[in-house]
Design a protein around this motif. Structure first.
Motif, mmCIF file in Angstrom:
data_model
loop_
_atom_site.group_PDB
_atom_site.id
_atom_site.type_symbol
_atom_site.label_atom_id
_atom_site.label_comp_id
_atom_site.label_asym_id
_atom_site.label_seq_id
_atom_site.Cartn_x
_atom_site.Cartn_y
_atom_site.Cartn_z
ATOM 1 N N GLU A 125 0.824 -1.215 0.000
ATOM 2 C CA GLU A 125 0.000 0.000 0.000
ATOM 3 C C GLU A 125 0.856 1.262 0.000
ATOM 4 O OE1 GLU A 125 -2.679 -0.377 3.294
ATOM 5 O OE2 GLU A 125 -3.971 -1.807 2.225
ATOM 6 N N CYS A 126 1.981 1.192 -0.663
ATOM 7 C CA CYS A 126 2.907 2.326 -0.766
ATOM 8 C C CYS A 126 3.763 2.109 -2.004
ATOM 9 C CB CYS A 126 3.792 2.407 0.485
ATOM 10 S SG CYS A 126 5.187 3.554 0.332
ATOM 11 N N TRP A 127 3.782 3.101 -2.899
ATOM 12 C CA TRP A 127 4.521 2.920 -4.141
ATOM 13 C C TRP A 127 6.026 2.898 -3.915
ATOM 14 C CZ3 TRP A 127 2.378 0.467 -7.629
ATOM 15 C CH2 TRP A 127 1.034 0.666 -7.990
ATOM 16 N N TYR A 128 6.530 3.580 -2.892
ATOM 17 C CA TYR A 128 7.965 3.537 -2.621
ATOM 18 C C TYR A 128 8.383 2.142 -2.158
ATOM 19 C CZ TYR A 128 8.003 8.658 -2.877
ATOM 20 O OH TYR A 128 7.895 9.967 -3.293
ATOM 21 N N ASP A 152 7.908 3.097 6.666
ATOM 22 C CA ASP A 152 8.437 4.283 5.986
ATOM 23 C C ASP A 152 9.710 3.899 5.246
ATOM 24 O OD1 ASP A 152 9.768 6.681 5.303
ATOM 25 O OD2 ASP A 152 8.788 7.758 6.937
ATOM 26 N N PHE A 153 9.675 3.976 3.916
ATOM 27 C CA PHE A 153 10.854 3.594 3.137
ATOM 28 C C PHE A 153 12.083 4.388 3.546
ATOM 29 C CE2 PHE A 153 13.748 4.754 -0.278
ATOM 30 C CZ PHE A 153 14.281 3.511 -0.573
ATOM 31 N N TRP A 154 11.932 5.682 3.747
ATOM 32 C CA TRP A 154 13.091 6.531 4.043
ATOM 33 C C TRP A 154 13.728 6.147 5.377
ATOM 34 C CZ3 TRP A 154 14.381 8.710 -0.265
ATOM 35 C CH2 TRP A 154 13.384 9.047 -1.188
ATOM 36 N N LYS A 155 12.922 5.697 6.337
ATOM 37 C CA LYS A 155 13.489 5.234 7.604
ATOM 38 C C LYS A 155 14.194 3.890 7.421
ATOM 39 C CE LYS A 155 10.316 7.697 10.672
ATOM 40 N NZ LYS A 155 9.260 7.579 11.722
ATOM 41 N N LEU A 156 13.592 3.002 6.603
ATOM 42 C CA LEU A 156 14.238 1.718 6.323
ATOM 43 C C LEU A 156 15.599 1.930 5.669
ATOM 44 C CD1 LEU A 156 11.278 -0.427 4.920
ATOM 45 C CD2 LEU A 156 12.321 -0.575 7.191
ATOM 46 N N ALA A 157 15.690 2.952 4.809
ATOM 47 C CA ALA A 157 16.935 3.225 4.086
ATOM 48 C C ALA A 157 18.046 3.727 5.000
ATOM 49 C CB ALA A 157 16.674 4.234 2.971
ATOM 50 N N GLU A 158 17.710 4.090 6.239
ATOM 51 C CA GLU A 158 18.731 4.564 7.180
ATOM 52 C C GLU A 158 19.503 3.407 7.812
ATOM 53 O OE1 GLU A 158 16.701 6.916 10.049
ATOM 54 O OE2 GLU A 158 16.166 8.522 8.624
ATOM 55 N N TYR A 159 18.948 2.211 7.737
ATOM 56 C CA TYR A 159 19.578 1.050 8.370
ATOM 57 C C TYR A 159 20.418 0.265 7.366
ATOM 58 C CZ TYR A 159 16.186 2.049 12.070
ATOM 59 O OH TYR A 159 15.450 2.665 13.057
ATOM 60 N N ARG A 160 21.221 -0.644 7.895
ATOM 61 C CA ARG A 160 22.174 -1.381 7.059
ATOM 62 C C ARG A 160 21.552 -2.592 6.374
ATOM 63 N NH1 ARG A 160 27.531 -2.592 10.431
ATOM 64 N NH2 ARG A 160 28.058 -3.415 8.376
ATOM 65 N N TYR A 161 20.359 -2.988 6.772
ATOM 66 C CA TYR A 161 19.788 -4.255 6.292
ATOM 67 C C TYR A 161 19.598 -4.271 4.776
ATOM 68 C CZ TYR A 161 16.585 -8.207 5.864
ATOM 69 O OH TYR A 161 15.992 -9.385 5.495
ATOM 70 N N LEU A 162 19.078 -3.194 4.214
ATOM 71 C CA LEU A 162 18.868 -3.137 2.762
ATOM 72 C C LEU A 162 20.182 -2.823 2.063
ATOM 73 C CD1 LEU A 162 15.515 -1.137 2.488
ATOM 74 C CD2 LEU A 162 15.847 -3.618 2.426
ATOM 75 N N LYS A 163 20.361 -3.407 0.892
ATOM 76 C CA LYS A 163 21.561 -3.121 0.110
ATOM 77 C C LYS A 163 21.522 -1.681 -0.404
ATOM 78 C CE LYS A 163 22.414 -7.856 -1.479
ATOM 79 N NZ LYS A 163 22.556 -8.742 -2.666
ATOM 80 N N ARG A 164 22.692 -1.166 -0.679
ATOM 81 C CA ARG A 164 22.786 0.211 -1.176
ATOM 82 C C ARG A 164 21.975 0.383 -2.452
ATOM 83 N NH1 ARG A 164 28.623 2.743 -2.130
ATOM 84 N NH2 ARG A 164 28.640 2.416 0.129
#
Length: 352
Positions: A125-128, A152-164
């Motif tokens: 339910e979020c395009w990002y 929140d995608f932008w908050k998820l992007a602050e952590y190391r779990y997702l690849k660059r």
């Protein structure tokens, strides 16, 4: 910026501005190429996304995936403008085999991408998050959401779990949308855009060569190949009578007229050969009494290429003579056994 110019949420932050600047400078030359190519496919893709009830601006995901290149192929074996891997492509109805790779077909792959994105949006339910899931896989995003307890995608992007790559994916998409919808504003005033893709379709018999289609349309072979990038062997696949092929717009009547006339003089020129254990290219060429070079050229192989059991090869056949392959000797004498005459495949084409 007028928010009504976009049909997906547009957030402009430091990450997005970074990629806008990157596309304007470091990657400018490449981005100009992508912009030029985009106009060939964007009108078609937007129409298809609209038919699926999706925001049209999502087509610019293909900007980031492939630069709208049907022949793009990644190290992870993702293919086509939407960069489907084999498993996901098959899940969404794309056929991939020795003859065709429908991940390269701009129309079919866009239908598949629309279905995939729709499924992702229904989940997140979020395009990002849907876009991030398209890049990393939905379960990677689900696990990140559970781990950090945020949607929140932008908050998820602050952590190391997702690849660059995934962290950069959404800001790159937004940057691409911003520039593509108003290129002059961002300094892209020297782009020579390609003409929009326009075609109509006809159905042809199995193993119809693109060269014959080109003759019937009175078009160049390059133009026909460009319209049908999914065909990997220069012919339509076997055992699939009535294969739908694309031809230049307003060429349908000419094609039908010429195709029917050409079928009386153009004979089946190929036979398929399933490689057996221990066979070599030289031996197969000798078996069918054909030169090695055309056999290699037809199958996009080199003299040093090796063939394996079960591989399917196209064998060029004489236009005027029945081919009688050599067979093993029996009782000290070599016996010739006539090859079954291939059926006449150039039937009358039908139109869709």
């Amino acid at each position: 910026m007028n928010e009504f110019d976009f049909d997906i949420p547009i957030v402009i932050n430091a990450r997005v501005e970074q990629f806008v600047e990157c596309f304007q400078t470091t990657f400018r030359e490449r981005f100009v190429t992508w912009l030029a190519r985009s106009q060939k496919y964007v009108p078609l893709m937007k129409n298809l996304f609209r038919d699926h009830g999706l925001p049209e601006d999502l087509v610019y995901i293909a900007f980031i995936e492939s630069g709208f290149d049907p022949y793009a192929y990644s190290r992870s074996k993702a293919s086509g403008p939407w960069q489907f891997i084999y498993r996901t492509g098959r899940k969404y109805g794309l056929k991939v085999n020795w003859w065709v790779d429908e991940r390269r077909d701009p129309e079919k792959s866009t239908h598949a991408a629309a279905k995939y994105l729709k499924d992702l949006y229904e989940r997140f339910e979020c395009w990002y998050l849907a876009a991030a899931g398209y890049n990393a896989g939905e379960y990677k995003i689900i696990n990140a959401m559970k781990r950090y307890r945020t949607v929140d995608f932008w908050k998820l992007a602050e952590y190391r779990y997702l690849k660059r790559e995934t962290k950069n994916y959404v800001p790159q998409m937004i940057a691409a949308v911003l520039i593509a919808k108003d290129p002059e504003r961002y300094g892209f005033t020297d782009v020579e855009y390609e003409k929009p893709l326009r075609y109509e379709k006809v159905r042809v018999p199995e193993l119809t060569g693109l060269s014959l289609v080109a003759k019937a349309c009175e078009a160049s072979i390059e133009e026909i190949k460009d319209l049908n990038p999914e065909l990997q062997r220069g012919v339509t696949p076997p055992n699939e009578d009535g294969y739908e092929i694309k031809i230049p717009l307003e060429k349908k009547d000419l094609f039908l007229k010429n195709f029917e006339a050409l079928q009386s003089v153009e004979k089946f020129q190929f036979k398929t050969h399933s490689v057996k254990a221990g066979e070599t290219l030289t031996g197969i060429a000798r078996q069918y009494r054909v030169d090695l070079e055309p056999l290699l050229e037809l199958n996009h192989l080199k003299r040093t290429s090796r063939v394996s059991k079960g591989m399917t090869l196209l064998v060029p056949l004489s236009k005027d003579e029945e081919i009688r392959p050599r067979v093993a000797k029996k009782n000290g004498r070599r016996k010739d056994q006539a090859l079954t005459t291939p059926p006449k495949i150039f039937k009358k084409a039908s139109v869709t």
